[in-house]
Design an enzyme around this catalytic site. Structure first.
Site, PDB file in Angstrom:
ATOM      1  CG  ASP A 164      -2.108   0.716   0.896  1.00 21.77           C
ATOM      2  OD1 ASP A 164      -2.175   1.987   0.810  1.00 21.77           O
ATOM      3  OD2 ASP A 164      -3.172   0.121   0.840  1.00 21.77           O
ATOM      4  CG  HIS A 217      -5.235   4.231   1.148  1.00 16.78           C
ATOM      5  ND1 HIS A 217      -4.829   2.619   0.940  1.00 16.78           N
ATOM      6  CD2 HIS A 217      -6.518   4.199   0.350  1.00 16.78           C
ATOM      7  CE1 HIS A 217      -5.821   2.219   0.414  1.00 16.78           C
ATOM      8  NE2 HIS A 217      -6.755   2.700  -0.097  1.00 16.78           N
ATOM      9  CB  SER A 267      -9.338   0.910  -0.019  1.00 20.36           C
ATOM     10  OG  SER A 267      -8.481   1.278  -1.257  1.00 20.36           O
TER      11      SER A 267
END
Length: 725
Positions: free
Chosen positions: A142, A197, A518
């Site tokens: 990621d 994220h 996600s």
């Protein structure tokens, strides 16, 4: 004299031509791109040097003495291949070379942007074994993490597992511990997160328990991952502009060799073939080592056939809601309460403010632009609550002095924390508010602080989650799982999960809600890791089967796209550790399936790392891959008669007998042979066939579904059966 003139003329032409050749080559070189050359499994020779081999290949292709300048990455820890800067002609030359399976551009992949595990049944009372759980390693491909977050604390966690072969190469200002045991970065100078994220996905999958977490008082509870005592290995491949394919493949190459047990990757690129997709390639080699890879299907909405990450060895995850929703009520000047949705932590204490809409929000734009809260229009909103026909420019409203905003939304998703008080209203409630504003000489209102209430309609698949069917493998169901992804709270650089870098506009928070597939993906990674702790010897396909066949069946009346939206159903982790039966798929089964898709024997041999022959006898159709669900694409205008062949392995008690139960659509006639399976011992395998017959689906539906359940009285092994046009 004439001859001399002709000679000088020809010499000039020749000289000009020679001068133009380097220029043409230089122009082509300037237009070069990074291409990935995939070369399958690593050769078994001990003396084999991937780097030397890759440089030799480039020497032939580029015709330069310094090929090191063009070699971007060499893959040689877990599989074979390299990435290089090539011109179009060099790429074409490379395609035909011996040992090269495929050559494809390194495209940019995109990120698919506290109560959730309890809703799934993985609360404090779940059957975890601390000393075993701490041996599980979750790799996160990621955007890095924020290592100081409490979700990544190593409190209560013992020494690093001896099986770990990786390293902490986190770069600038990055430190590992007994929780975050490894870090690598393939972009920038650090594995540190920059946009939250990666921290969110990592803490969702395996974050440590952090009690008393909330978003400024909203949704207080305990933030945790699926395996709170599990280890995390970080592989940073993303930057704000995206995640390059060559970096993704490098992360897979390292993660497999480092010894992770589960990989979670919330990225997608819409690639159309598995041999040119870094995620499909990397996860295939991970699967051969027993590593489970979970991926997100994307956020393309309700349009059919938009799901991403479709290779059958992946666990593809859609989004699903939990039984918690956030209600933010709006009260108008007549004290009429209108139910809204948002996460609002601003307490206006019930005070009513003027409502600015259209002309009262702007004196320098048209009425239409002002009602849409267009940029540059909101110049008369100081001390007011702005009413907007569309979600727009909340930061600009704050800068203009607004104390709050009420937005009109049409989808079911909940907007995140804002820099001012925010509420969203659906069509009906927004129209009622708008009518009040337009009819009142002095419209006023207020926005209440968010309340957390139970949602008895959960789970449903939200509108943003991508739908099937599977465009790469038409007879394999995509969206294998629906998972809690709709507003998990986590360490937002912290579902709640972590943030760490405080990137909520206008506010500073440590934990926050995020949405998108996600956030669903790492939930299932956490579930896979949980199953792995209790079933450490299971293969990747067995874990996938267990998660799929024990999932809660979802209601098609709430999701018009049915299995195309939610796949096998909503994940049920506590049951997944004891499924009774599993559908196992070996590497050779996948290779035989590729044979039926016209991949060459030579190419498949290279992928497999050994001689492999595609024969008519060995070819395995997609329909007969030993998959935990059954799906078939048929002609809408003709009747169908379809047979699926399957084999199940007993992972339950000895002396167990399972009987087939069918539920489904009267448009389909389904027969199971044999209808009873008896097992003498664990590990025993039994085969059966499912025959589905039905009339033409023309004018009826584009999808008709049923299900097969093998039951021994205590286990219910459920497989969706889907026929579509």
């Amino acid at each position: 004299m004439a001859s001399l003139g002709l000679f000088l003329c020809l010499s000039s032409v020749l000289l000009m031509s020679l001068c133009q050749v380097p220029t043409a080559i230089e122009d082509e070189r300037k237009a070069s791109h990074v291409y990935i050359a995939y070369m399958g499994a690593l050769p078994s020779k001990i003396s084999y040097s991937p780097m030397s081999h890759h440089q030799n290949i480039l020497q032939e292709v580029i015709e330069s003495s310094s090929v090191e300048d063009y070699l971007v990455r060499s893959y040689g820890r877990s599989f074979n291949g390299f990435a290089a800067k090539l011109t179009e002609s060099e790429k074409d030359k490379l395609i035909g070379m011996e040992g090269v399976v495929s050559v494809f551009p390194s495209t940019v992949y995109k990120l698919f942007t506290t109560r959730s595990y309890e809703f799934m049944g993985l609360g404090d009372k779940s059957n975890n074994v601390p000393e075993v759980e701490s041996n599980v390693i979750v790799g996160v491909i990621d955007g890095g993490i924020w290592p100081e977050s409490k979700s990544f604390s190593d409190e209560g966690i013992g020494p690093i597992p001896k099986k770990w072969k990786g390293t902490c190469a986190g770069g600038t200002n990055f430190t590992c511990n007994r929780k975050v045991i490894g870090a690598r970065h393939y972009v920038h100078d650090s594995a540190r997160d920059s946009d939250a994220h990666g921290s969110h996905t990592a803490s969702t999958a395996a974050g440590n328990k952090v009690k008393g977490v909330s978003v400024n008082g909203v949704a207080e509870g305990t933030a945790r991952g699926g395996v709170p005592l599990g280890r995390i290995a970080v592989y940073k491949v993303c930057e704000p502009l995206g995640c390059n394919g060559e970096r993704i493949l490098a992360a897979f190459d390292d993660a497999i060799a480092d010894g992770v047990d589960v990989l979670t990757i919330s990225l997608g690129g819409g690639v159309t073939k598995v041999d040119i997709d870094p995620i499909a390639i990397g996860s295939f080699h991970a699967m051969t080592k027993g590593i489970v890879t979970t991926v997100a299907v994307g956020n393309a909405g309700t349009a059919l056939a938009k799901a991403d990450n479709l290779a059958p060895w992946l666990i593809s995850v859609a989004a699903g809601s939990t039984d918690r929703k956030f209600v933010t009520n709006v009260v108008n000047g007549d004290d009429k309460m209108l139910p809204g949705r948002s996460i609002n932590d601003f307490d206006l204490e019930g005070k009513k403010y003027p409502l600015a809409y259209g002309k009262t929000a702007s004196n320098n734009c048209t009425e239409e632009l002002a009602r849409g809260c267009a940029s540059g229009c909101l110049n008369t909103v100081e001390g007011k609550i702005v009413v907007c026909d569309v979600p727009n420019n909340v930061m600009e409203q704050k800068a203009a002095g607004a104390v709050g905003t009420i937005l009109h939304v049409t989808d079911v998703d909940t907007p995140g924390l804002g820099p001012i008080a925010v509420a969203t209203l659906d069509d009906t409630n927004y129209e009622e508010l708008r009518s009040y504003v337009l009819s009142s000489p002095n419209p006023q209102g207020t926005i209440l602080k968010t309340n957390t209430v139970k949602d008895n309609g959960a789970p449903v698949v939200p509108a943003f989650s991508s739908r099937g069917p599977n465009t790469l493998f038409s007879d394999i169901l995509s969206n294998e799982h629906s998972k809690r992804n709709n507003r998990p709270m986590s360490q937002y650089i912290s579902s709640i999960f972590t943030t760490g870098s405080n990137r909520v506009p206008g506010q500073s928070v440590d934990y926050y809600f995020m949405t998108g597939t996600s956030m669903a993906c790492p939930h299932v990674a956490g579930v896979a890791a949980y199953v792995k702790t209790l079933r450490p010897d299971w293969s990747a396909s067995a874990i996938k089967s267990a998660i799929m066949t024990t999932a809660w069946a979802m209601n098609a009346s709430k999701n018009a796209e049915a299995e195309f939206a939610y796949g096998s159903g909503f994940v049920n982790p506590t049951v997944a550790v004891d499924p009774g039966l599993v559908y196992e798929i070996a590497k050779e089964d996948y290779l035989n399936m590729l044979c039926s898709l016209d991949y060459s024997s030579q190419g498949i041999s290279t992928i497999a790392g050994g001689t492999f022959t595609c024969s008519e006898q060995s070819k395995l159709t997609m329909r007969n891959l030993n998959y935990p669900s059954m799906s078939a694409k048929v002609s809408a205008s003709s009747s169908s008669d379809i047979t699926f062949s399957r084999t199940v392995t007993n992972v339950g008690e000895k002396g167990s007998t399972y009987k087939a139960k069918l539920s489904g659509n009267p448009k389909l006639s389904i027969k199971v042979e044999p209808a009873t399976l008896s097992f003498k011992a664990p590990g025993e395998k039994k085969s059966f066939t499912v025959t589905v017959s039905g009339k033409s689906l023309a004018g009826i539906s584009n999808i008709v579904s049923a299900s097969l359940i093998w039951s021994d009285g205590s286990h219910n092994v459920r497989s969706p059966i889907v026929v579509y046009t």
